[in-house]
Scaffold this motif. Structure first.
Motif, PDB file in Angstrom:
ATOM      1  N   PHE A 163      -2.823   4.785  66.422  1.00 12.48           N
ATOM      2  CA  PHE A 163      -4.136   5.399  66.229  1.00 12.48           C
ATOM      3  C   PHE A 163      -4.073   6.643  65.320  1.00 12.48           C
ATOM      4  N   THR A 164      -2.913   6.934  64.761  1.00 12.93           N
ATOM      5  CA  THR A 164      -2.785   8.088  63.882  1.00 12.93           C
ATOM      6  C   THR A 164      -3.167   7.699  62.461  1.00 12.93           C
ATOM      7  N   THR A 165      -4.238   8.305  61.953  1.00 13.74           N
ATOM      8  CA  THR A 165      -4.702   8.023  60.589  1.00 13.74           C
ATOM      9  C   THR A 165      -4.684   9.256  59.701  1.00 13.74           C
ATOM     10  N   LEU A 166      -4.493  10.437  60.272  1.00 12.15           N
ATOM     11  CA  LEU A 166      -4.558  11.671  59.507  1.00 12.15           C
ATOM     12  C   LEU A 166      -3.466  11.712  58.447  1.00 12.15           C
ATOM     13  N   ALA A 167      -3.840  12.042  57.228  1.00 18.34           N
ATOM     14  CA  ALA A 167      -2.869  12.165  56.143  1.00 18.34           C
ATOM     15  C   ALA A 167      -2.174  13.518  56.217  1.00 18.34           C
TER      16      ALA A 167
END
Length: 281
Positions: A163-167
């Protein structure tokens, strides 16, 4: 079936009092929001409606105004101490007086000394609990102190899962709205130069925020808290709450434009909320 009243507190919330000192050529305005509360042997009022031990909340409100007239309004910490002692003297069944003073700063306009503007967004706060016969437990601080830096902030190397999408970023805007409380060491509240403590603590907070390269808002919180304790030996602890006021780089590619860390959009919610307490050893 029987019951016990295991805790009680009552008082007057948010008494707005504005004190004007016209004694000199430059007038001084103190704009306060004061909340008082008493804790103690007030059980009969709760269980039986017997109010014989109760110092009314209306009397507490009037005490705020009366004390402002009799003694003036100095630093919020000093006013809180004087008010708590007055309330305990007036209420023999109270064991603890609690006072919270919020001060809205004003600065003079021009040379006349009688026109003012609100000084920034922040609010100065003093929180006090005074046990009868005991040492005051005093905290000062600020609310709603908005700060932002346009460089020296990055965020990378964090945990990744599905669920990690942060760049990751090595350059970003870092902005927050600081809520800070600095607690005085035991025995240091009485006789302290509260104006100097406040000025020094606030300067240390701002210098730490601006002066270090941030790898995370958590690291920035720690740097700000330790800077306050380094600056002011009267203080034992600093508690900070830092909401991350996110600024996201706006995608302009569909307009045929690049965006080299120049144009952002600000999101007010949801936001990361970073909190912590730094205590002197």
């Amino acid at each position: 079936m029987s019951y016990d009243l295991t805790w009680n507190q009552y008082g007057k919330a948010e008494v707005r009092v504005v004190h004007v000192d016209r004694s000199g050529p430059l007038h001084a305005v103190r704009d306060l929001n004061v909340t008082t509360a008493l804790r103690g042997d007030f059980g009969p009022a709760y269980t039986d409606g017997d109010n014989a031990r109760v110092l009314t909340t209306d009397a507490q409100k009037n005490t705020v105004f009366g004390l402002a007239r009799e003694t003036g309004v100095g630093e919020p910490e000093e006013f809180a101490l004087a008010l708590a002692r007055q309330l305990l003297a007036a209420s023999p069944h109270a064991d603890v007086a609690r006072v919270v003073v919020e001060q809205f700063p004003w600065t003079a306009l021009g040379g006349g000394g009688h026109a003012f503007s609100r000084a920034g967004s922040h609010v100065v706060v003093a929180e006090l609990e005074l046990p009868r016969g005991g040492q005051p437990q005093l905290s000062g601080g600020v609310d709603e102190l908005v700060v932002l830096k346009t460089t020296d902030s990055e965020y990378h190397g964090f945990l990744r899962e599905r669920f990690t999408t942060l760049a990751e970023t090595h350059e970003r805007i870092l902005a927050t709205q600081v809520t800070a409380r600095w607690r005085y060491a035991e025995g240091a509240a009485d006789g302290a130069d509260h104006a100097a403590v406040k000025a020094g603590a606030l300067a240390a907070l701002l210098e730490a925020f601006a002066g270090h390269r941030s790898l995370a808002l958590q690291q920035t919180l720690h740097a700000m808290g330790t800077a306050v304790l380094d600056a002011r030996p009267e203080l034992a602890e600093v508690r900070l709450s830092l909401p991350n006021k996110h600024h996201f780089l706006q995608d302009l590619s569909r307009f045929g434009l690049d965006n080299p860390d120049a144009v952002y959009h600000a999101d007010d919610r949801p936001y990361g909320l970073i909190e912590g307490t730094i205590t002197r050893r």
